[in-house]
Design a protein around this motif. Structure first.
Motif, mmCIF file in Angstrom:
data_model
loop_
_atom_site.group_PDB
_atom_site.id
_atom_site.type_symbol
_atom_site.label_atom_id
_atom_site.label_comp_id
_atom_site.label_asym_id
_atom_site.label_seq_id
_atom_site.Cartn_x
_atom_site.Cartn_y
_atom_site.Cartn_z
ATOM 1 N N LEU A 232 37.773 35.240 31.469
ATOM 2 C CA LEU A 232 39.062 35.892 30.836
ATOM 3 C C LEU A 232 39.180 35.548 29.298
ATOM 4 O O LEU A 232 38.874 34.681 28.513
ATOM 5 N N ASP B 162 48.744 39.804 30.558
ATOM 6 C CA ASP B 162 47.406 38.780 30.684
ATOM 7 C C ASP B 162 47.972 36.769 30.499
ATOM 8 O O ASP B 162 47.375 36.577 32.185
ATOM 9 N N ILE C 51 49.662 36.561 34.305
ATOM 10 C CA ILE C 51 48.656 36.944 35.367
ATOM 11 C C ILE C 51 47.867 35.433 35.236
ATOM 12 O O ILE C 51 47.607 34.616 36.350
ATOM 13 N N ILE C 52 47.542 34.404 34.283
ATOM 14 C CA ILE C 52 46.968 33.251 34.009
ATOM 15 C C ILE C 52 47.212 32.450 34.771
ATOM 16 O O ILE C 52 46.370 31.931 35.251
ATOM 17 N N TYR D 169 34.644 33.522 36.295
ATOM 18 C CA TYR D 169 34.262 33.997 37.658
ATOM 19 C C TYR D 169 33.197 35.279 37.713
ATOM 20 O O TYR D 169 33.277 35.677 37.034
ATOM 21 N N LYS E 271 40.320 40.841 29.431
ATOM 22 C CA LYS E 271 41.957 41.142 30.217
ATOM 23 C C LYS E 271 41.837 41.077 31.674
ATOM 24 O O LYS E 271 41.752 41.982 32.206
ATOM 25 N N PRO E 272 42.902 40.439 32.133
ATOM 26 C CA PRO E 272 42.726 40.084 33.323
ATOM 27 C C PRO E 272 43.443 41.617 33.825
ATOM 28 O O PRO E 272 43.696 41.994 35.368
ATOM 29 N N HIS E 273 44.559 42.082 33.233
ATOM 30 C CA HIS E 273 44.532 43.099 33.484
ATOM 31 C C HIS E 273 43.934 44.443 33.911
ATOM 32 O O HIS E 273 44.414 44.966 34.495
ATOM 33 N N LEU F 299 44.247 30.638 36.772
ATOM 34 C CA LEU F 299 43.553 30.479 35.750
ATOM 35 C C LEU F 299 42.885 29.916 34.712
ATOM 36 O O LEU F 299 43.507 29.756 33.925
ATOM 37 N N PHE G 42 40.850 44.015 34.874
ATOM 38 C CA PHE G 42 40.264 43.856 35.717
ATOM 39 C C PHE G 42 40.964 44.473 36.874
ATOM 40 O O PHE G 42 40.332 44.708 37.885
ATOM 41 N N LEU H 171 36.693 36.344 41.210
ATOM 42 C CA LEU H 171 38.060 36.848 40.689
ATOM 43 C C LEU H 171 39.108 37.852 41.966
ATOM 44 O O LEU H 171 40.015 37.945 41.965
ATOM 45 N N ILE I 163 42.648 37.159 42.964
ATOM 46 C CA ILE I 163 43.690 37.449 42.790
ATOM 47 C C ILE I 163 44.026 38.368 43.945
ATOM 48 O O ILE I 163 45.666 38.196 44.375
#
Length: 151
Positions: A50, A90, A93-94, A105, A5-7, A99, A9, A110, A114
């Protein structure tokens, strides 16, 4: 390859910026945050896919039931489950970073993407108290600088 999940990361890089060099298991929850975080910190070329759904961190967690987080949440008005809140974070963020969830990535790539728009943290975590979001942003920026300079 890691599905993340992006959060998660962003949280890993934030904690790295806060001084955590080696992540340790959370035996109470049983998730694999430590395993994924250590892999990302130590391998900038690791592939990342992601998702807004349960990722490689969530899957073994005691609160993850059939791919859905059943953990409660009481600090965000109108949201009682982490699953709903995390999916919202998430997706923000995407969307904000444009993204692609079908793209792989590298961790370093990544991080660099960001880094270019790190101010999005204020738009992503807008339900949190301002001082918490500010601290998240500061630690994340420290973590990005540390991670990029190391790699």
């Amino acid at each position: 390859m890691i599905t993340i999940k992006p959060h998660h990361f962003i949280d890993i890089i934030k904690l790295y910026g806060g001084g955590i060099e080696v992540f340790v298991p959370d035996e109470k929850m049983g998730h694999d945050f430590y395993k994924v975080a250590n892999e990302i910190i130590n391998n900038p070329d690791i592939g990342l896919r992601l998702t807004i759904h349960a990722d490689d961190i969530c899957q073994p967690c005691h609160c993850c039931q059939n791919g859905i987080c059943d953990d409660g949440l009481s600090v965000i008005k109108g949201i009682s489950k982490k699953d709903k809140y995390n999916k919202m974070l998430d997706q923000r963020i995407i969307d904000l970073l444009s993204l692609n969830i079908k793209h792989t990535y590298t961790a370093l790539e990544l991080c660099q993407l960001i880094h270019k728009d790190s101010q999005i943290i204020f738009d992503v975590w807008k339900e949190e108290e301002d001082d918490l979001t500010q601290r998240r942003y500061e630690l994340f920026c420290l973590g990005i600088k540390k991670y990029i300079s190391k790699n």
